[in-house]
Design an enzyme around this catalytic site. Structure first.
Site, PDB file in Angstrom:
ATOM      1  N   HIS A  54       2.171   2.082  -3.161  1.00 31.61           N
ATOM      2  CA  HIS A  54       1.240   3.018  -3.786  1.00 31.61           C
ATOM      3  C   HIS A  54       1.725   4.459  -3.705  1.00 31.61           C
ATOM      4  O   HIS A  54       0.941   5.382  -3.917  1.00 31.61           O
ATOM      5  CB  HIS A  54      -0.142   2.889  -3.135  1.00 31.61           C
ATOM      6  N   ASP A  67       0.862  -1.188   0.000  1.00 31.93           N
ATOM      7  CA  ASP A  67       0.000   0.000   0.000  1.00 31.93           C
ATOM      8  C   ASP A  67       0.896   1.234   0.000  1.00 31.93           C
ATOM      9  O   ASP A  67       2.014   1.172  -0.509  1.00 31.93           O
ATOM     10  CB  ASP A  67      -0.949  -0.032   1.201  1.00 31.93           C
TER      11      ASP A  67
END
Length: 387
Positions: A233, A210
């Site tokens: 991310h 993430d």
């Protein structure tokens, strides 16, 4: 004579009283082979260190120490507690419903140095990937309601959920951390900062499933520098505006960062619904992108699963944001996407010296809507920011 002797002894006595006390968890029965739960021994050592009227050192010696959960709370009687981790601290291999694994709460004056935290998140990830009903998962290391905290040279692997969180705290530093989880591990943000001020993250290597670093509502005066991100991310502000009355984010600097194979690079994300939140006074400077899908992105139409926000407009005001000296390669044709709110367009967005290519060429695109600001030195046609 007695008075003279006391005067001579005073410096020595002062030195003894100010010397740090050492509390080794092995002295309280913690076993370094990972066979028994060392949570109670860690709690005993923490209580003694926290109760000490002089600076205290809590030592986790070489070896593997299983810790089921540790809530280490203050306030403490001294403001100089050093935790030295020489070994590996391991979470149980089977997941629980805990939301925190190791948490420090209401502590003023804490340094955590070295060592490895292994969150053993694999079992929970498998549960989530099987579409079963699973708990959210535990954050490996949490700093909450605390001040003057320094996390240095700590490694964190395979957290169930977030690796490090900083919540409602101030004057917190994270330096030289190494944070690792597989690219497909869900919700394993590297460092999450929320409702906190005066936070520094420097010289860290982060690769997760993430966000490498995420900043939530209520953050101010955040400085991020010399961070390598990938996989993951990217570095994100948001999501913001999930509720109508939510704090904003201001005065954030992100500089000298590298992204390799990430989903995003530099991102601001807000929910597509009414809100009083904001994001302002933000500088992204000196960023290198290597095969990044969205090198620069502002997304104000975030609406996961199309629930509670379709056909609405974000009320989050984004203003005074600069992207400066961003170079490298985009994994998609759209290297810059500025998708701002219809009801509250982005204001004061500046693009300076942006050179992003796609597929080995300079023919990347820039897409934007509802953006006011300016640009210079942008090697991406067309430039669609209105003044």
């Amino acid at each position: 004579m007695a008075a003279q002797l006391l005067l001579l002894l005073l410096p020595f006595l002062f030195h003894l009283s100010s010397a740090a006390q050492l509390y080794n968890i092995a002295d309280y029965g913690a076993k370094p082979d990972g066979s028994d739960d060392s949570a109670s021994q860690l709690a005993i050592a923490w209580t003694k260190a926290c109760s000490s009227i002089v600076p205290a050192t809590l030592l986790i010696p070489p070896g593997k120490f299983l810790v089921s959960q540790a809530w280490l709370q203050g306030p403490c009687r001294n403001n100089k507690i050093l935790i030295v981790i020489k070994g590996i601290v391991m979470a149980p291999s089977s997941y629980t419903s805990n939301e925190q694994w190791i948490i420090f709460k209401r502590v003023n004056g804490l340094t955590i140095s070295g060592g490895l935290l292994d969150g053993h998140g694999q079992a929970l990830w498998s549960c989530k990937n099987s579409n079963s009903k699973c708990p959210e998962g535990a954050t490996s290391l949490s700093i909450a309601y605390s001040n003057n905290v320094w996390i240095d040279r700590v490694s964190s692997v395979n957290s169930e959920q977030f690796h490090i969180t900083i919540y409602r705290s101030s004057h917190v530093k994270v330096t030289r951390a190494v944070i690792t989880a597989p690219f497909d591990s869900p919700n394993t943000d590297g460092i999450h900062i929320e409702e906190s001020s005066d936070v520094e993250v420097k010289e860290c290597r982060i690769g997760t499933g993430d966000d490498c670093i995420s900043m939530g509502p209520g953050d101010s005066n955040v400085w991020i520098e010399n961070v390598r991100c990938g996989p993951g991310h990217g570095i994100s502000i948001g999501s913001l505006g999930s509720s109508s009355n939510q704090d904003g984010v201001k005065n954030v600097t992100v500089k000298n960062v590298q992204f390799t194979g990430t989903e995003n690079g530099l991102r601001i994300k807000t929910w597509a619904k009414p809100s009083n939140a904001f994001a302002q006074q933000i500088l992204f400077q000196n960023a290198t992108m290597d095969n990044v899908k969205n090198p620069i992105i502002i997304d104000q139409n975030y609406c996961p699963d199309h629930l509670d926000c379709p056909n609405q407009s974000s009320g989050v005001q984004i203003s005074d944001v600069t992207f400066r000296d961003v170079v490298g390669s985009s994994a998609t044709n759209t290297a810059v996407k500025l998708d701002c709110s219809k009801s509250k367009p982005c204001e004061g967005i500046m693009l300076q010296n942006i050179n992003l290519g796609y597929n080995g060429s300079s023919e990347a695109e820039m897409v934007c809507s509802n953006v006011h600001g300016g640009s210079s030195g942008v090697v991406i046609p067309p430039c669609c920011i209105s003044k």
